[in-house]
Design a protein around this motif. Sequence first.
Motif, short mmCIF file in Angstrom:
data_model
loop_
_atom_site.label_atom_id
_atom_site.label_comp_id
_atom_site.label_asym_id
_atom_site.label_seq_id
_atom_site.Cartn_x
_atom_site.Cartn_y
_atom_site.Cartn_z
N LEU A 1 47.29 43.69 34.63
CA LEU A 1 47.42 43.63 33.29
C LEU A 1 46.45 44.43 32.40
N PRO A 2 46.67 45.27 31.13
CA PRO A 2 45.73 45.97 30.60
C PRO A 2 44.50 45.34 30.47
N SER A 3 43.48 46.57 30.73
CA SER A 3 42.15 45.75 30.59
C SER A 3 41.49 46.05 29.34
N LYS A 4 42.10 46.51 28.52
CA LYS A 4 41.29 47.11 27.11
C LYS A 4 41.64 45.84 25.81
N VAL A 5 42.58 44.97 26.12
CA VAL A 5 42.69 43.97 25.40
C VAL A 5 41.51 43.11 25.42
N MET B 1 38.21 39.04 31.53
CA MET B 1 37.03 38.12 31.29
C MET B 1 37.56 36.70 30.71
N LEU B 2 38.65 36.86 29.82
CA LEU B 2 38.84 35.51 29.09
C LEU B 2 39.61 34.80 30.22
N LEU B 3 40.35 35.09 30.89
CA LEU B 3 41.03 34.58 32.10
C LEU B 3 40.20 34.01 33.22
N TYR B 4 39.26 34.61 33.50
CA TYR B 4 38.30 34.39 34.56
C TYR B 4 37.56 33.22 34.01
N LYS B 5 37.00 33.30 32.69
CA LYS B 5 36.28 32.25 31.93
C LYS B 5 37.27 30.85 31.79
N VAL B 6 38.39 30.85 31.44
CA VAL B 6 39.43 29.72 31.08
C VAL B 6 39.61 29.21 32.51
N PHE B 7 39.70 30.05 33.56
CA PHE B 7 40.41 29.44 34.68
C PHE B 7 39.46 29.07 35.79
N VAL C 1 44.25 46.49 35.19
CA VAL C 1 43.34 45.54 36.24
C VAL C 1 43.86 44.38 36.55
N CYS C 2 43.51 43.91 37.69
CA CYS C 2 43.90 42.64 38.44
C CYS C 2 42.88 41.61 37.68
N CYS C 3 43.99 40.66 36.95
CA CYS C 3 43.48 39.52 36.18
C CYS C 3 43.56 38.23 36.86
N ASN C 4 43.92 38.43 38.24
CA ASN C 4 43.80 37.05 39.00
C ASN C 4 42.69 36.25 39.18
N PRO C 5 42.24 35.29 38.50
CA PRO C 5 40.87 34.78 38.60
C PRO C 5 40.54 34.35 40.11
N HIS C 6 41.36 34.12 40.92
CA HIS C 6 41.04 33.87 42.36
C HIS C 6 40.95 35.13 43.24
N HIS C 7 41.00 36.35 42.69
CA HIS C 7 40.77 37.49 43.15
C HIS C 7 39.20 37.92 42.81
N MET C 8 38.59 37.11 42.18
CA MET C 8 37.12 37.25 41.80
C MET C 8 36.24 36.21 42.41
N SER C 9 34.97 36.65 42.34
CA SER C 9 33.93 35.45 42.99
C SER C 9 32.70 35.96 41.77
N ARG C 10 31.93 34.85 41.81
CA ARG C 10 30.59 35.00 41.07
C ARG C 10 29.56 35.46 42.29
N LEU C 11 28.58 36.24 41.59
CA LEU C 11 27.49 36.67 42.35
C LEU C 11 26.42 35.73 42.57
N CYS C 12 25.75 35.56 43.66
CA CYS C 12 24.62 34.80 44.01
C CYS C 12 23.58 35.65 43.32
N GLU C 13 22.53 34.96 42.53
CA GLU C 13 21.44 35.78 42.08
C GLU C 13 20.20 35.14 43.01
N LEU C 14 19.75 35.84 43.68
CA LEU C 14 18.49 35.32 44.68
C LEU C 14 17.27 35.37 43.80
N GLU C 15 16.70 34.18 43.68
CA GLU C 15 15.32 34.19 43.03
C GLU C 15 14.23 35.04 43.60
#
Length: 376
Positions: free
Chosen positions: A91-95, A108-114, A142-156
Amino acid sequence: MFRTKRSGLVRRLWRSRAPVEGDGEADRGTHGSGGCCMGKTTKVAKSNGGSEAELKALTHSILKKIKEKHLEVLLQAVESKGGARSPCLLLPSKVDAKVGQQSYSLPMLLYKVFRWPDLRHSSELKRLSCCESYGKSNPELVCCNPHHMSRLCELESPPPPYSRYPMDYLKPPDSPDSGPSSSDTGGTTYSAPVGLSDSLALQESGDRAHWCVVAYWEEKTRVGRLYSVREAALDIFYDLPQGNGFCLGQLCSDNKSQLVQMVRTKIGYGIQLTREPDGVWVYNRSGYPIFIKSATLDNPDSRTLLVHKVFPGFSIKAFDYEKAGSLQRPNDHEFTQQPRTGFTVQISFVKGWGQCYTRQFISSCPCWLEVIFNTR
């Protein structure tokens, strides 16, 4: 008034949105301790992210502008929680969309919602290597499939002292808590550090096509044979609707422990192990935390290794080849005992180990993996 197919898809998608703070699943996925994935942003995101009604209205408005075939792809990914193989959703990434005081791009909105209601910035994300947009910078689509993304671990940094892992490799061979080792015949002994016998077996076999092998353990007993990995990505799971890889549920185990049987059922979609240009990444696809110990995640000057807690939906770079080469120090007991191919990462499902847990050694964990890397 007749309801359209598009409206039905949008309603089903909204019902499948990610749980917000206060829901048990959300709490499990964003809170905890142990040096990684410290979920500290949920309250901030909620207070600045607008009301639920505002988010619902905006999401419905945007989804109704997306083609039905794309909505079906999104619904497949969301309802299966990533278990079904779903294609990229380009989908378009500029919206841009604004929720409360925050502005978000369409992805980002789709990742946040789903996936992650507490998500604030794209820098918190890592795209999975299976995605068409992987490695591409600023494409128009850009791919907006939420399950093609992951969250990054932040090491303390520095890591908390309570999560430090004592070097059980230094325990006497006859100690009951010594780490198990195994030969390629499937036999189990207790006379060598974890991974040693497997590493030697690999050297003797002369197999250079694989980049790592995986051993599955239940407590001190290895279950099944070594699994050689030649593809760039490997799914390791107990129960996955669609996918190929190392299915732990097909292995024959004689372990009757209720705890082992309970943890087996919680492995679910398991993990994804991927070899990427910057190292080897582990993505937690299951619904429960996993725990990882790797020398390349630790401070090079540390005398002990850390056990890192990785929550569902998070990724961590579990192994770095460049760092591993610099860790071959003459006085380093762990590496001198595991020559040439002796670089290992240990991963426990659901249950952690170390000084802040009742289990001091991974050999006491119900279900765990040993990933042995071929660095030659």
